[in-house]
Design a protein around this motif. Sequence first.
Motif, PDB file in Angstrom:
ATOM      1  N   THR A 156       0.835  -1.199   0.000  1.00  0.00           N
ATOM      2  CA  THR A 156       0.000   0.000   0.000  1.00  0.00           C
ATOM      3  C   THR A 156       0.860   1.234   0.000  1.00  0.00           C
ATOM      4  O   THR A 156       2.061   1.196   0.324  1.00  0.00           O
ATOM      5  CB  THR A 156      -0.914   0.018   1.224  1.00  0.00           C
ATOM      6  N   ASN A 157       0.220   2.395  -0.329  1.00  0.00           N
ATOM      7  CA  ASN A 157       0.958   3.662  -0.297  1.00  0.00           C
ATOM      8  C   ASN A 157       1.518   3.935   1.072  1.00  0.00           C
ATOM      9  O   ASN A 157       2.641   4.399   1.232  1.00  0.00           O
ATOM     10  CB  ASN A 157       0.027   4.804  -0.733  1.00  0.00           C
ATOM     11  N   GLY A 158       0.696   3.682   2.149  1.00  0.00           N
ATOM     12  CA  GLY A 158       1.148   3.940   3.506  1.00  0.00           C
ATOM     13  C   GLY A 158       2.354   3.114   3.847  1.00  0.00           C
ATOM     14  O   GLY A 158       3.305   3.580   4.475  1.00  0.00           O
ATOM     15  N   ALA A 159       2.368   1.829   3.425  1.00  0.00           N
ATOM     16  CA  ALA A 159       3.500   0.973   3.727  1.00  0.00           C
ATOM     17  C   ALA A 159       4.739   1.465   3.026  1.00  0.00           C
ATOM     18  O   ALA A 159       5.843   1.473   3.571  1.00  0.00           O
ATOM     19  CB  ALA A 159       3.168  -0.468   3.315  1.00  0.00           C
ATOM     20  N   ALA A 160       4.554   1.915   1.753  1.00  0.00           N
ATOM     21  CA  ALA A 160       5.708   2.430   1.022  1.00  0.00           C
ATOM     22  C   ALA A 160       6.238   3.679   1.668  1.00  0.00           C
ATOM     23  O   ALA A 160       7.449   3.899   1.755  1.00  0.00           O
ATOM     24  CB  ALA A 160       5.305   2.714  -0.436  1.00  0.00           C
ATOM     25  N   ASP A 161       5.331   4.548   2.140  1.00  0.00           N
ATOM     26  CA  ASP A 161       5.763   5.784   2.778  1.00  0.00           C
ATOM     27  C   ASP A 161       6.544   5.517   4.041  1.00  0.00           C
ATOM     28  O   ASP A 161       7.411   6.296   4.423  1.00  0.00           O
ATOM     29  CB  ASP A 161       4.544   6.647   3.109  1.00  0.00           C
ATOM     30  N   ASP A 162       6.220   4.434   4.736  1.00  0.00           N
ATOM     31  CA  ASP A 162       6.868   4.162   6.011  1.00  0.00           C
ATOM     32  C   ASP A 162       8.169   3.394   5.869  1.00  0.00           C
ATOM     33  O   ASP A 162       8.858   3.147   6.853  1.00  0.00           O
ATOM     34  CB  ASP A 162       5.912   3.369   6.929  1.00  0.00           C
ATOM     35  N   ALA A 163       8.529   3.006   4.658  1.00  0.00           N
ATOM     36  CA  ALA A 163       9.731   2.199   4.464  1.00  0.00           C
ATOM     37  C   ALA A 163      10.968   3.072   4.381  1.00  0.00           C
ATOM     38  O   ALA A 163      10.905   4.261   4.093  1.00  0.00           O
ATOM     39  CB  ALA A 163       9.595   1.376   3.181  1.00  0.00           C
ATOM     40  N   VAL A 164      12.115   2.459   4.629  1.00  0.00           N
ATOM     41  CA  VAL A 164      13.401   3.120   4.463  1.00  0.00           C
ATOM     42  C   VAL A 164      14.088   2.516   3.263  1.00  0.00           C
ATOM     43  O   VAL A 164      14.418   1.326   3.254  1.00  0.00           O
ATOM     44  CB  VAL A 164      14.288   2.967   5.714  1.00  0.00           C
ATOM     45  N   ALA A 165      14.265   3.318   2.215  1.00  0.00           N
ATOM     46  CA  ALA A 165      14.865   2.816   0.982  1.00  0.00           C
ATOM     47  C   ALA A 165      16.379   2.957   1.028  1.00  0.00           C
ATOM     48  O   ALA A 165      16.911   3.810   1.758  1.00  0.00           O
ATOM     49  CB  ALA A 165      14.290   3.582  -0.203  1.00  0.00           C
ATOM     50  N   PRO A 166      17.099   2.177   0.214  1.00  0.00           N
ATOM     51  CA  PRO A 166      18.570   2.247   0.228  1.00  0.00           C
ATOM     52  C   PRO A 166      19.106   3.615  -0.167  1.00  0.00           C
ATOM     53  O   PRO A 166      20.157   4.036   0.305  1.00  0.00           O
ATOM     54  CB  PRO A 166      18.977   1.172  -0.795  1.00  0.00           C
ATOM     55  N   ASP A 167      18.410   4.309  -1.060  1.00  0.00           N
ATOM     56  CA  ASP A 167      18.915   5.582  -1.572  1.00  0.00           C
ATOM     57  C   ASP A 167      18.378   6.792  -0.822  1.00  0.00           C
ATOM     58  O   ASP A 167      18.554   7.931  -1.261  1.00  0.00           O
ATOM     59  CB  ASP A 167      18.552   5.712  -3.059  1.00  0.00           C
ATOM     60  N   GLY A 168      17.721   6.592   0.291  1.00  0.00           N
ATOM     61  CA  GLY A 168      17.205   7.713   1.075  1.00  0.00           C
ATOM     62  C   GLY A 168      16.040   7.287   1.934  1.00  0.00           C
ATOM     63  O   GLY A 168      15.721   6.099   2.035  1.00  0.00           O
ATOM     64  N   LEU A 169      15.435   8.257   2.572  1.00  0.00           N
ATOM     65  CA  LEU A 169      14.306   8.004   3.461  1.00  0.00           C
ATOM     66  C   LEU A 169      12.994   8.302   2.742  1.00  0.00           C
ATOM     67  O   LEU A 169      12.876   9.322   2.048  1.00  0.00           O
ATOM     68  CB  LEU A 169      14.400   8.878   4.710  1.00  0.00           C
ATOM     69  N   THR A 170      12.041   7.430   2.924  1.00  0.00           N
ATOM     70  CA  THR A 170      10.717   7.703   2.381  1.00  0.00           C
ATOM     71  C   THR A 170      10.072   8.823   3.188  1.00  0.00           C
ATOM     72  O   THR A 170      10.555   9.220   4.252  1.00  0.00           O
ATOM     73  CB  THR A 170       9.843   6.447   2.422  1.00  0.00           C
ATOM     74  N   VAL A 171       8.955   9.317   2.700  1.00  0.00           N
ATOM     75  CA  VAL A 171       8.316  10.451   3.344  1.00  0.00           C
ATOM     76  C   VAL A 171       7.873  10.112   4.762  1.00  0.00           C
ATOM     77  O   VAL A 171       7.981  10.939   5.677  1.00  0.00           O
ATOM     78  CB  VAL A 171       7.123  10.954   2.481  1.00  0.00           C
ATOM     79  N   GLY A 172       7.395   8.888   4.969  1.00  0.00           N
ATOM     80  CA  GLY A 172       6.967   8.507   6.319  1.00  0.00           C
ATOM     81  C   GLY A 172       8.128   8.457   7.280  1.00  0.00           C
ATOM     82  O   GLY A 172       8.039   8.940   8.418  1.00  0.00           O
ATOM     83  N   ALA A 173       9.239   7.875   6.847  1.00  0.00           N
ATOM     84  CA  ALA A 173      10.418   7.792   7.707  1.00  0.00           C
ATOM     85  C   ALA A 173      10.991   9.173   7.979  1.00  0.00           C
ATOM     86  O   ALA A 173      11.439   9.486   9.094  1.00  0.00           O
ATOM     87  CB  ALA A 173      11.473   6.894   7.049  1.00  0.00           C
ATOM     88  N   THR A 174      10.980  10.033   6.957  1.00  0.00           N
ATOM     89  CA  THR A 174      11.492  11.396   7.136  1.00  0.00           C
ATOM     90  C   THR A 174      10.620  12.180   8.112  1.00  0.00           C
ATOM     91  O   THR A 174      11.119  12.900   8.985  1.00  0.00           O
ATOM     92  CB  THR A 174      11.535  12.121   5.780  1.00  0.00           C
ATOM     93  N   ALA A 175       9.305  12.043   7.961  1.00  0.00           N
ATOM     94  CA  ALA A 175       8.387  12.742   8.863  1.00  0.00           C
ATOM     95  C   ALA A 175       8.626  12.326  10.309  1.00  0.00           C
ATOM     96  O   ALA A 175       8.657  13.161  11.218  1.00  0.00           O
ATOM     97  CB  ALA A 175       6.942  12.456   8.462  1.00  0.00           C
ATOM     98  N   SER A 176       8.806  11.028  10.548  1.00  0.00           N
ATOM     99  CA  SER A 176       9.073  10.545  11.907  1.00  0.00           C
ATOM    100  C   SER A 176      10.402  11.078  12.423  1.00  0.00           C
ATOM    101  O   SER A 176      10.535  11.429  13.600  1.00  0.00           O
ATOM    102  CB  SER A 176       9.089   9.010  11.922  1.00  0.00           C
ATOM    103  N   LEU A 177      11.391  11.152  11.552  1.00  0.00           N
ATOM    104  CA  LEU A 177      12.721  11.602  11.971  1.00  0.00           C
ATOM    105  C   LEU A 177      12.732  13.058  12.397  1.00  0.00           C
ATOM    106  O   LEU A 177      13.334  13.418  13.418  1.00  0.00           O
ATOM    107  CB  LEU A 177      13.716  11.391  10.818  1.00  0.00           C
ATOM    108  N   VAL A 178      12.066  13.920  11.626  1.00  0.00           N
ATOM    109  CA  VAL A 178      12.140  15.367  11.897  1.00  0.00           C
ATOM    110  C   VAL A 178      10.988  15.868  12.768  1.00  0.00           C
ATOM    111  O   VAL A 178      11.001  17.021  13.213  1.00  0.00           O
ATOM    112  CB  VAL A 178      12.190  16.167  10.582  1.00  0.00           C
ATOM    113  N   GLY A 179       9.958  15.032  12.980  1.00  0.00           N
ATOM    114  CA  GLY A 179       8.880  15.428  13.876  1.00  0.00           C
ATOM    115  C   GLY A 179       7.790  16.263  13.233  1.00  0.00           C
ATOM    116  O   GLY A 179       7.197  17.118  13.898  1.00  0.00           O
ATOM    117  N   VAL A 180       7.524  16.044  11.946  1.00  0.00           N
ATOM    118  CA  VAL A 180       6.405  16.713  11.291  1.00  0.00           C
ATOM    119  C   VAL A 180       5.498  15.644  10.694  1.00  0.00           C
ATOM    120  O   VAL A 180       5.823  14.456  10.708  1.00  0.00           O
ATOM    121  CB  VAL A 180       6.876  17.698  10.196  1.00  0.00           C
ATOM    122  N   THR A 181       4.368  16.066  10.148  1.00  0.00           N
ATOM    123  CA  THR A 181       3.454  15.100   9.550  1.00  0.00           C
ATOM    124  C   THR A 181       3.818  14.864   8.087  1.00  0.00           C
ATOM    125  O   THR A 181       4.476  15.694   7.437  1.00  0.00           O
ATOM    126  CB  THR A 181       2.003  15.601   9.627  1.00  0.00           C
TER     127      THR A 181
END
Length: 272
Positions: free
Chosen positions: A2-27
């Motif tokens: 799903t889109n949500g699962a993809a957003d929450d994944a950490v890809a080899p070439d960078g952070l997905t939007v979900g992982a980035t949001a969790s890292l920096v503390g925004v939605t």
Amino acid sequence: MTNGAADDAVAPDGLTVGATASLVGVTVRTLHHWDAIGLVRPSGRTIGGYRLYSAGDVARIHRVLIYRELGLPLDDIGELLDAPAIDATVSLRRQRAQLAERISRLQGMVNAVDRMIEAASAGILLSAEEQVEIFGKQWQPSWVAEARDRWGDTAQWAQYAERSAGRTAEDWRQLAESTSALHDDLAAAKRAGVRPGSAEGNTLAERHRASIDAYFHCTHSMHVCLGRMYVADPGFAAYYDAMEPGLTLWLRDIIDANARDRGIDPEAATWT
């Protein structure tokens, strides 16, 4: 996936939007918005087309968060991030000056609140020695504590404390001089036989009410209640009668007459 699962994944070439949001503390929605307005665009995409944020992208997000915390609008933040270094420095210096001014203003507010808290507890922000020096040798500093114990939970005490917090020793001195002059005039009028309900009597009653109003809002009805208390309370009666024998009763009478002339029945007056 799903889109949500993809957003929450950490890809080899960078952070997905979900992982980035969790890292920096925004939605995630915030990052999508910043991408849409060109503020922070992810450097990469997954094979499936999902956003990937590099370390540089994350660093830019952190700079956005810092500037946003400083109160800058997003449009200005974008210009600041993309400006040459010298322009960014000028802007930051200007923002620093504004922050310093805001800090100073907030510190002034903190100090004012501290004074209000102290005034609510102490009743008056003067030492015992200063009180006697300003109000006269007959003044008893314990009177303030007694007043706080008696009326400390009332709206009038809260108003008194708020006004007290903003007064300097010179302010209190001017109030004391004004009150002393009023007491002299009250005693002189009593000796001269000024009658309650006369123009002079009403003027003096109004001056007395105004002297109370300097500490808290005092209506004519409340003024009548104070006049009753002066007569009933031995301490207050002794205080006024020391100025002129019989002054307490006479003061109550001119207060009642003044209130009556303004449509207040003294017999029915309440603390309102």
